[in-house]
Design an enzyme around this catalytic site. Structure first.
Site, mmCIF file in Angstrom:
data_model
loop_
_atom_site.group_PDB
_atom_site.id
_atom_site.type_symbol
_atom_site.label_atom_id
_atom_site.label_comp_id
_atom_site.label_asym_id
_atom_site.label_seq_id
_atom_site.Cartn_x
_atom_site.Cartn_y
_atom_site.Cartn_z
ATOM 1 N N SER A 147 0.817 -1.216 0.000
ATOM 2 C CA SER A 147 0.000 0.000 0.000
ATOM 3 C C SER A 147 0.851 1.267 0.000
ATOM 4 O O SER A 147 0.369 2.342 -0.345
ATOM 5 C CB SER A 147 -0.919 0.009 1.226
ATOM 6 O OG SER A 147 -0.159 -0.204 2.400
ATOM 7 N N ARG A 148 2.105 1.133 0.416
ATOM 8 C CA ARG A 148 2.955 2.321 0.574
ATOM 9 C C ARG A 148 4.399 1.970 0.237
ATOM 10 O O ARG A 148 4.752 0.801 0.120
ATOM 11 C CB ARG A 148 2.956 2.791 2.038
ATOM 12 C CG ARG A 148 1.632 3.195 2.567
ATOM 13 C CD ARG A 148 1.758 3.747 3.974
ATOM 14 N NE ARG A 148 1.636 2.731 5.009
ATOM 15 C CZ ARG A 148 2.533 2.523 5.963
ATOM 16 N NH1 ARG A 148 3.646 3.229 6.007
ATOM 17 N NH2 ARG A 148 2.339 1.591 6.874
ATOM 18 N N ASN A 171 7.472 -8.246 1.431
ATOM 19 C CA ASN A 171 7.979 -6.899 1.672
ATOM 20 C C ASN A 171 7.444 -6.283 2.966
ATOM 21 O O ASN A 171 8.073 -5.386 3.526
ATOM 22 C CB ASN A 171 7.590 -6.019 0.473
ATOM 23 C CG ASN A 171 7.730 -4.545 0.766
ATOM 24 O OD1 ASN A 171 8.818 -3.990 0.694
ATOM 25 N ND2 ASN A 171 6.632 -3.884 1.134
ATOM 26 N N TYR A 220 14.574 -5.546 14.969
ATOM 27 C CA TYR A 220 14.471 -5.433 13.504
ATOM 28 C C TYR A 220 15.640 -6.166 12.818
ATOM 29 O O TYR A 220 15.448 -6.908 11.855
ATOM 30 C CB TYR A 220 14.466 -3.943 13.148
ATOM 31 C CG TYR A 220 14.344 -3.626 11.680
ATOM 32 C CD1 TYR A 220 13.116 -3.728 11.022
ATOM 33 C CD2 TYR A 220 15.446 -3.186 10.948
ATOM 34 C CE1 TYR A 220 12.997 -3.405 9.674
ATOM 35 C CE2 TYR A 220 15.341 -2.858 9.608
ATOM 36 C CZ TYR A 220 14.112 -2.974 8.973
ATOM 37 O OH TYR A 220 14.004 -2.655 7.640
ATOM 38 N N ALA A 266 17.473 -8.573 14.051
ATOM 39 C CA ALA A 266 17.307 -10.029 14.236
ATOM 40 C C ALA A 266 16.298 -10.571 13.226
ATOM 41 O O ALA A 266 16.499 -11.642 12.630
ATOM 42 C CB ALA A 266 16.857 -10.329 15.659
ATOM 43 N N LYS A 316 15.569 -9.380 10.259
ATOM 44 C CA LYS A 316 16.090 -9.333 8.885
ATOM 45 C C LYS A 316 17.227 -10.358 8.692
ATOM 46 O O LYS A 316 17.345 -10.967 7.623
ATOM 47 C CB LYS A 316 16.565 -7.919 8.548
ATOM 48 C CG LYS A 316 15.435 -6.888 8.516
ATOM 49 C CD LYS A 316 14.391 -7.218 7.454
ATOM 50 C CE LYS A 316 13.349 -6.124 7.299
ATOM 51 N NZ LYS A 316 12.371 -6.414 6.248
ATOM 52 N N ILE A 351 16.683 3.802 1.836
ATOM 53 C CA ILE A 351 15.762 4.113 0.741
ATOM 54 C C ILE A 351 14.781 5.174 1.221
ATOM 55 O O ILE A 351 14.201 5.034 2.318
ATOM 56 C CB ILE A 351 14.972 2.847 0.304
ATOM 57 C CG1 ILE A 351 15.918 1.690 -0.059
ATOM 58 C CG2 ILE A 351 14.010 3.175 -0.841
ATOM 59 C CD1 ILE A 351 16.861 1.946 -1.210
HETATM 60 P P1 NDP Z 1 6.598 1.469 4.955
HETATM 61 O O1 NDP Z 1 6.455 1.644 6.426
HETATM 62 O O2 NDP Z 1 6.558 2.660 4.078
HETATM 63 O O3 NDP Z 1 5.452 0.430 4.438
HETATM 64 C C1 NDP Z 1 5.236 -0.757 5.127
HETATM 65 C C2 NDP Z 1 4.215 -1.603 4.380
HETATM 66 O O4 NDP Z 1 4.046 -2.843 5.108
HETATM 67 C C3 NDP Z 1 2.850 -0.956 4.288
HETATM 68 O O5 NDP Z 1 2.258 -1.275 3.059
HETATM 69 C C4 NDP Z 1 2.066 -1.623 5.427
HETATM 70 O O6 NDP Z 1 0.664 -1.732 5.200
HETATM 71 C C5 NDP Z 1 2.660 -3.023 5.396
HETATM 72 N N1 NDP Z 1 2.465 -3.719 6.659
HETATM 73 C C6 NDP Z 1 2.842 -3.354 7.895
HETATM 74 N N2 NDP Z 1 2.476 -4.282 8.797
HETATM 75 C C7 NDP Z 1 1.843 -5.258 8.098
HETATM 76 C C8 NDP Z 1 1.235 -6.485 8.451
HETATM 77 N N3 NDP Z 1 1.188 -6.891 9.726
HETATM 78 N N4 NDP Z 1 0.682 -7.242 7.470
HETATM 79 C C9 NDP Z 1 0.695 -6.845 6.186
HETATM 80 N N5 NDP Z 1 1.265 -5.688 5.789
HETATM 81 C C10 NDP Z 1 1.828 -4.908 6.734
HETATM 82 O O7 NDP Z 1 7.944 0.627 4.749
HETATM 83 P P2 NDP Z 1 9.068 0.683 3.576
HETATM 84 O O8 NDP Z 1 8.414 0.783 2.267
HETATM 85 O O9 NDP Z 1 10.115 1.669 3.959
HETATM 86 O O10 NDP Z 1 9.725 -0.751 3.763
HETATM 87 C C11 NDP Z 1 9.299 -1.890 3.036
HETATM 88 C C12 NDP Z 1 10.231 -3.042 3.357
HETATM 89 O O11 NDP Z 1 11.583 -2.668 3.058
HETATM 90 C C13 NDP Z 1 10.204 -3.446 4.832
HETATM 91 O O12 NDP Z 1 10.334 -4.842 4.936
HETATM 92 C C14 NDP Z 1 11.443 -2.756 5.379
HETATM 93 O O13 NDP Z 1 11.929 -3.411 6.513
HETATM 94 C C15 NDP Z 1 12.391 -2.875 4.199
HETATM 95 N N6 NDP Z 1 13.488 -1.914 4.205
HETATM 96 C C16 NDP Z 1 13.251 -0.568 4.079
HETATM 97 C C17 NDP Z 1 14.326 0.307 4.043
HETATM 98 C C18 NDP Z 1 14.146 1.766 3.873
HETATM 99 O O14 NDP Z 1 15.156 2.495 3.840
HETATM 100 N N7 NDP Z 1 12.937 2.285 3.716
HETATM 101 C C19 NDP Z 1 15.715 -0.159 4.180
HETATM 102 C C20 NDP Z 1 15.837 -1.581 4.298
HETATM 103 C C21 NDP Z 1 14.754 -2.417 4.301
HETATM 104 P P3 NDP Z 1 -0.386 -0.614 5.786
HETATM 105 O O15 NDP Z 1 -0.133 0.615 4.953
HETATM 106 O O16 NDP Z 1 -1.713 -1.211 5.533
HETATM 107 O O17 NDP Z 1 -0.023 -0.419 7.216
#
Ligand code: NDP
Length: 245
Positions: free
Chosen positions: A11-12, A87, A152, A154, A156, A185
């Site tokens: 979604s985001r 993701n 977090y 742990a 990953k 990112i």
């Molecule tokens: P955001 O916080 O922007 O988005 C998180 C997404 O995960 C949202 O779509 C959210 O849905 C969904 N989500 C959260 N909890 C749940 C759940 N229990 N079940 C299903 N969906 C869920 O995160 P990012 O886009 O920044 O990160 C995405 C991935 O990349 C993550 O795994 C993060 O750890 C990893 N990452 C990000 C980095 C960065 O710099 N941004 C760096 C390294 C890794 P909803 O909107 O409905 O809450």
């Protein structure tokens, strides 16, 4: 036949970017989310506006039975599931000494157990198909460690190990399993950090700029493609040189 891709947490942020990229590659995309229904619908609308097809599916990835139902719904409706991108992720930061047990458990549940839940349920239909690609979103901090993120990190590092083990189990059936470890990112997850922390981070990135959602989406579309058929069990680092393994 149209290929089907599930992107959790689409979604985001990074997941949204991955979903849009896969939509433009011709996949029918299942846009999973936990709470942001309007945003998930918006992602579907953007994919459709660009000529692709997609649908939303609400599911908390940490709840095994709900994940099971989601995967069954996808395979019943579409006949196959060709690609999964794990993701969905959350953070609940704090120094170990002050970290609440509930915050440790929550991050492990969503990030690591959620990834297991999806892989476990998707592996049966993929084994039956004798094809499929699984991509798990890890993080640079799984390799570096990070003060204030023991839970977090742990989760990953667990994803990296899970990736290698499952890759070995599923390889004989032609299913590949890889992880992508993003560096810094620009997304909502990183928007909340102070300018001071961001400046400090930038100083550690040899390419001298933050990564974009597209940098990760491009890596996903590569790993999902036939050009990556001989790659499995790997963690691909996309971080501007911040960590060189
Ligand atoms: P955001 O916080 O922007 O988005 C998180 C997404 O995960 C949202 O779509 C959210 O849905 C969904 N989500 C959260 N909890 C749940 C759940 N229990 N079940 C299903 N969906 C869920 O995160 P990012 O886009 O920044 O990160 C995405 C991935 O990349 C993550 O795994 C993060 O750890 C990893 N990452 C990000 C980095 C960065 O710099 N941004 C760096 C390294 C890794 P909803 O909107 O409905 O809450």
């Amino acid at each position: 036949m149209t290929k089907t891709a599930l992107v959790t947490g689409a979604s985001r942020g990074i997941g949204r970017g991955i979903a849009l990229a896969l939509g433009s590659e011709g996949y029918h995309v299942i846009v999973n989310y936990s709470g942001s229904e309007d945003k998930a619908k918006q992602v579907v609308a953007e994919i459709e506006d660009a000529g692709g097809s997609a649908e939303i599916h609400q599911c908390h990835v940490e709840i095994y039975d709900d994940v099971k139902k989601m995967i069954k719904h996808i395979t019943d409706a579409h006949g196959s599931i060709d690609l999964v991108v794990n993701n969905a992720g959350v953070t609940k930061d704090g120094l170990l000494m002050r970290m609440k047990e509930a915050d440790f458990d929550r991050v492990i549940d969503v990030n690591l157990k959620g990834t297991y839940n999806v892989i476990q349920n998707v592996s049966r239909p993929m084994l039956k198909q004798k094809s499929g690609k699984i991509i798990n979103i890890s993080s640079i901090v799984a390799s570096l460690g990070n003060a204030g993120q023991a839970n977090y990190v742990a989760s990953k590092a667990g994803i990296d190990g899970l990736t290698r083990s499952v890759a070995r189990e599923l390889a004989p059936k032609g299913i590949t399993v890889n992880a992508i470890a993003p560096g810094f990112i620009e997304s909502e997850m990183t928007d909340v950090l102070s300018d001071e922390i961001k400046e400090g981070m930038l100083g550690q990135i040899p390419l001298n700029h933050f990564g974009s959602v597209e940098d990760i989406a491009d890596t996903v579309t590569f790993l999902a493609s036939g050009r990556a058929d001989y790659i499995t069990g790997q963690t691909i680092h996309v971080n501007g040189g911040m960590y060189m393994g």
